[in-house]
Design a protein around this motif. Sequence first.
Motif, PDB file in Angstrom:
ATOM      1  N   GLY A  24     164.227  93.611 101.780  1.00 40.20           N
ATOM      2  CA  GLY A  24     163.607  92.424 101.189  1.00 40.20           C
ATOM      3  C   GLY A  24     164.377  91.869 100.009  1.00 40.20           C
ATOM      4  N   GLY A  25     163.610  91.403  99.038  1.00 43.66           N
ATOM      5  CA  GLY A  25     164.189  90.685  97.900  1.00 43.66           C
ATOM      6  C   GLY A  25     165.280  91.455  97.169  1.00 43.66           C
ATOM      7  N   CYS A  26     165.119  92.778  97.082  1.00 40.83           N
ATOM      8  CA  CYS A  26     166.125  93.518  96.316  1.00 40.83           C
ATOM      9  C   CYS A  26     167.475  93.528  97.041  1.00 40.83           C
ATOM     10  N   VAL A  27     167.459  93.565  98.371  1.00 40.80           N
ATOM     11  CA  VAL A  27     168.726  93.526  99.122  1.00 40.80           C
ATOM     12  C   VAL A  27     169.371  92.153  98.936  1.00 40.80           C
ATOM     13  N   ARG A  28     168.560  91.134  99.098  1.00 44.68           N
ATOM     14  CA  ARG A  28     169.029  89.755  98.870  1.00 44.68           C
ATOM     15  C   ARG A  28     169.694  89.642  97.500  1.00 44.68           C
ATOM     16  N   ASP A  29     168.999  90.144  96.478  1.00 45.65           N
ATOM     17  CA  ASP A  29     169.525  90.004  95.114  1.00 45.65           C
ATOM     18  C   ASP A  29     170.801  90.818  94.920  1.00 45.65           C
ATOM     19  N   ILE A 141     166.455  85.327 104.451  1.00 44.91           N
ATOM     20  CA  ILE A 141     167.162  85.969 103.330  1.00 44.91           C
ATOM     21  C   ILE A 141     166.337  87.115 102.732  1.00 44.91           C
ATOM     22  N   ASN A 142     165.040  87.147 103.069  1.00 45.28           N
ATOM     23  CA  ASN A 142     164.176  88.241 102.591  1.00 45.28           C
ATOM     24  C   ASN A 142     163.972  89.306 103.663  1.00 45.28           C
ATOM     25  N   GLY A 143     164.713  89.197 104.747  1.00 46.57           N
ATOM     26  CA  GLY A 143     164.495  90.108 105.872  1.00 46.57           C
ATOM     27  C   GLY A 143     165.659  91.063 106.097  1.00 46.57           C
ATOM     28  N   GLU A 180     149.970  81.776 109.402  1.00 49.28           N
ATOM     29  CA  GLU A 180     149.525  83.149 109.114  1.00 49.28           C
ATOM     30  C   GLU A 180     149.181  83.312 107.640  1.00 49.28           C
ATOM     31  N   ASP A 181     150.118  82.893 106.793  1.00 50.87           N
ATOM     32  CA  ASP A 181     149.960  83.094 105.348  1.00 50.87           C
ATOM     33  C   ASP A 181     150.456  81.838 104.649  1.00 50.87           C
ATOM     34  N   LYS A 182     149.506  81.060 104.151  1.00 44.12           N
ATOM     35  CA  LYS A 182     149.843  79.733 103.595  1.00 44.12           C
ATOM     36  C   LYS A 182     150.639  79.835 102.303  1.00 44.12           C
ATOM     37  N   LEU A 183     150.508  80.965 101.638  1.00 45.29           N
ATOM     38  CA  LEU A 183     151.248  81.124 100.381  1.00 45.29           C
ATOM     39  C   LEU A 183     152.765  81.012 100.614  1.00 45.29           C
ATOM     40  N   ARG A 184     153.188  81.359 101.823  1.00 48.20           N
ATOM     41  CA  ARG A 184     154.625  81.300 102.122  1.00 48.20           C
ATOM     42  C   ARG A 184     155.198  79.900 101.890  1.00 48.20           C
ATOM     43  N   MET A 185     154.353  78.879 102.023  1.00 47.50           N
ATOM     44  CA  MET A 185     154.845  77.508 101.795  1.00 47.50           C
ATOM     45  C   MET A 185     155.319  77.360 100.348  1.00 47.50           C
ATOM     46  N   THR A 193     164.197  76.706  94.999  1.00 48.03           N
ATOM     47  CA  THR A 193     164.439  76.278  93.623  1.00 48.03           C
ATOM     48  C   THR A 193     165.275  77.311  92.877  1.00 48.03           C
ATOM     49  N   ARG A 194     164.849  78.552  92.974  1.00 47.36           N
ATOM     50  CA  ARG A 194     165.512  79.581  92.190  1.00 47.36           C
ATOM     51  C   ARG A 194     166.988  79.707  92.553  1.00 47.36           C
ATOM     52  N   PHE A 195     167.268  79.664  93.855  1.00 50.98           N
ATOM     53  CA  PHE A 195     168.663  79.874  94.275  1.00 50.98           C
ATOM     54  C   PHE A 195     169.408  78.560  94.503  1.00 50.98           C
ATOM     55  N   THR A 227     153.703  78.937  88.194  1.00 51.78           N
ATOM     56  CA  THR A 227     154.238  79.383  86.909  1.00 51.78           C
ATOM     57  C   THR A 227     155.666  79.881  87.076  1.00 51.78           C
ATOM     58  N   ARG A 228     155.888  80.605  88.152  1.00 53.42           N
ATOM     59  CA  ARG A 228     157.250  81.103  88.362  1.00 53.42           C
ATOM     60  C   ARG A 228     158.209  79.936  88.590  1.00 53.42           C
ATOM     61  N   MET A 229     157.786  78.949  89.359  1.00 47.38           N
ATOM     62  CA  MET A 229     158.663  77.780  89.567  1.00 47.38           C
ATOM     63  C   MET A 229     158.966  77.077  88.252  1.00 47.38           C
TER      64      MET A 229
HETATM   65  P1  ATP Z   1     161.054  88.289  93.835  1.00 51.56           P
HETATM   66  O1  ATP Z   1     162.451  88.221  93.381  1.00 51.56           O
HETATM   67  O2  ATP Z   1     160.244  87.123  93.433  1.00 51.56           O
HETATM   68  O3  ATP Z   1     160.403  89.606  93.645  1.00 51.56           O
HETATM   69  P2  ATP Z   1     160.951  89.018  96.607  1.00 51.56           P
HETATM   70  O4  ATP Z   1     161.564  88.397  97.833  1.00 51.56           O
HETATM   71  O5  ATP Z   1     161.388  90.386  96.237  1.00 51.56           O
HETATM   72  O6  ATP Z   1     161.185  88.020  95.433  1.00 51.56           O
HETATM   73  P3  ATP Z   1     158.322  90.106  96.648  1.00 51.56           P
HETATM   74  O7  ATP Z   1     157.040  89.360  96.447  1.00 51.56           O
HETATM   75  O8  ATP Z   1     158.752  91.115  95.667  1.00 51.56           O
HETATM   76  O9  ATP Z   1     159.408  88.964  96.823  1.00 51.56           O
HETATM   77  O10 ATP Z   1     158.230  90.729  98.088  1.00 51.56           O
HETATM   78  C1  ATP Z   1     159.197  91.635  98.594  1.00 51.56           C
HETATM   79  C2  ATP Z   1     159.475  91.338 100.051  1.00 51.56           C
HETATM   80  O11 ATP Z   1     158.275  91.420 100.810  1.00 51.56           O
HETATM   81  C3  ATP Z   1     160.016  89.944 100.324  1.00 51.56           C
HETATM   82  O12 ATP Z   1     161.400  89.867 100.133  1.00 51.56           O
HETATM   83  C4  ATP Z   1     159.598  89.734 101.758  1.00 51.56           C
HETATM   84  O13 ATP Z   1     160.457  90.432 102.640  1.00 51.56           O
HETATM   85  C5  ATP Z   1     158.244  90.401 101.810  1.00 51.56           C
HETATM   86  N1  ATP Z   1     157.152  89.477 101.501  1.00 51.56           N
HETATM   87  C6  ATP Z   1     156.567  89.277 100.287  1.00 51.56           C
HETATM   88  N2  ATP Z   1     155.580  88.375 100.367  1.00 51.56           N
HETATM   89  C7  ATP Z   1     155.519  87.990 101.644  1.00 51.56           C
HETATM   90  C8  ATP Z   1     154.676  87.081 102.370  1.00 51.56           C
HETATM   91  N3  ATP Z   1     153.717  86.384 101.768  1.00 51.56           N
HETATM   92  N4  ATP Z   1     154.894  86.960 103.684  1.00 51.56           N
HETATM   93  C9  ATP Z   1     155.852  87.670 104.316  1.00 51.56           C
HETATM   94  N5  ATP Z   1     156.674  88.522 103.695  1.00 51.56           N
HETATM   95  C10 ATP Z   1     156.507  88.696 102.377  1.00 51.56           C
END
Ligand code: ATP
Length: 468
Positions: A24-29, A141-143, A180-185, A193-195, A227-229
């Motif tokens: 997830g995010g840590c690999v991306r970063d 990028i989060n996968g 599935e999960d509207k927050l993803r929008m 924005t961040r990247f 807030t994060r944005m």
């Molecule tokens: P940040 O730098 O903001 O922490 P992040 O991508 O690490 O970004 P997290 O909320 O820490 O985001 O979540 C970790 C991982 O879990 C994401 O990279 C993603 O793979 C998965 N994830 C988090 N929230 C969702 C979601 N709402 N739907 C699907 N996958 C999610």
Amino acid sequence: MSKAFAISIVCTLREHSHRAYLVGGCVRDLLLGREPADYDVSTDATPEQVMRIFPETYAVGAQFGVVLVPLPESEKQVLHRPKPIRNDSLEEEIAVGHTHKLCVEVATFRRDVGYSDGRHPDEVQFSRDPCEDVQRRDFTINGLLLDPEKNEVLDFVGGQDDLKAGIIRAIGDPALRFAEDKLRMLRAVRFATRFEYQIEPGTFSAIQKLSSQISQVSRERVRDELTRMLTEGHAKRAFELLDQSGLLQEVLPEISAMRGIEQPPQFHPEGDVFVHTLLLLEKLPHPSPATLAWGALLHDVGKPPTFRRAPDRIRFDEHAKVGTRMAEEICRRLRFSNDETRQILALVENHMRFGDVQRMKPSTFKKFIRLPKFDQHLELHRLDCESSHRSLGMYNFTREQIAKLPAESVRPKPLVTGDDLLDAGYSPGPLFREILTAVEDAQLDGRLEDSEDAMRFVRENFPQSSRT
Ligand code: ATP
Ligand code: MG
């Protein structure tokens, strides 16, 4: 959070014959050369197995396959070094807001099944396949998975190409994933924005189609994303994307209403209220305290409803006052804490007062700069000036005065107390506050030398016979 600790968790799981990766995010970063905010590990070990392997764990989301493994005490202490406390300091606020997370999240490979509430899976099914696990994640990028032992990336979703190209792309069918999960929008907008990435057109049009459903997400979560944005930099772009996607109209219609609201060009050559607000957001320092960022977003929220074409020019009578009421409604709606609400409202309410600083009596000026977290007021004013064509005259004047005024002249020891008034025969009641305020103002204005002087002032201005 230490990378070494997260890797040690992966290694320990592997020593117990499990598959485990950073994910997830840590690999991306890490691939981007950025410091991850937190680390996630995914594994084929079940929560029970994870809990047996590590001596200390928290089963916060064991039913979803998530177990937290805390950093060892020795490392926590390093991260918890006490910071010097400085009142009213932007830096202090920022430091507190960015406290390191102290656990690694260890999640079992899983499939999420059914999202009937548009927020959470109805059921999770554990899996032994990392490829299946990444399909449930939001964006390519989060996968990504990272094998830290071989330093090898496992990419089942094309995430590395999108990282290189700077693209936010939903994994799978975007409309299904957002349904599935509207927050993803909102997350899509935040990551773009961040990247400074582009949202892939199919992903973006799915957001446009589904934007009205963002109302199904809890207001706290919407607030936290916004807030994060606002605080992570490039907030202008975030609000442009929110606007273009239709999300802004849903989550903050009051900001959407700023679009097309003309302003007097002599004060605002930059354009309408929306353009002005975005310019201001772009200039926000980052990281920035959340209250300053929200104060900046909302400072002119009262302009659309107060717009008026007066004979001389466009006017927004009492827009700070109207805006404060609107900001209060917004803060309540988004479930801000009372402390945050108070500060955001104070920023909106007082933002026009800098225009008067040179005309203020010393007492008024001193009380103005005594507002809690005044540095945020000052910073908002600077941003406001720099985002229009106003000079920094009042800003510089205020700073010079503050530098000149000794602390004891801004917050002097009171010359008269309630006890003094009682001793002088006054009866307690609302009059006390009135007298004490009058004495304090006279003291701040330099009209009183000492307590004797002050009591004389009280007797002259508040004769007891006239009150009884
Ligand atoms: P940040 O730098 O903001 O922490 P992040 O991508 O690490 O970004 P997290 O909320 O820490 O985001 O979540 C970790 C991982 O879990 C994401 O990279 C993603 O793979 C998965 N994830 C988090 N929230 C969702 C979601 N709402 N739907 C699907 N996958 C999610
Ligand atoms: Mg993260």
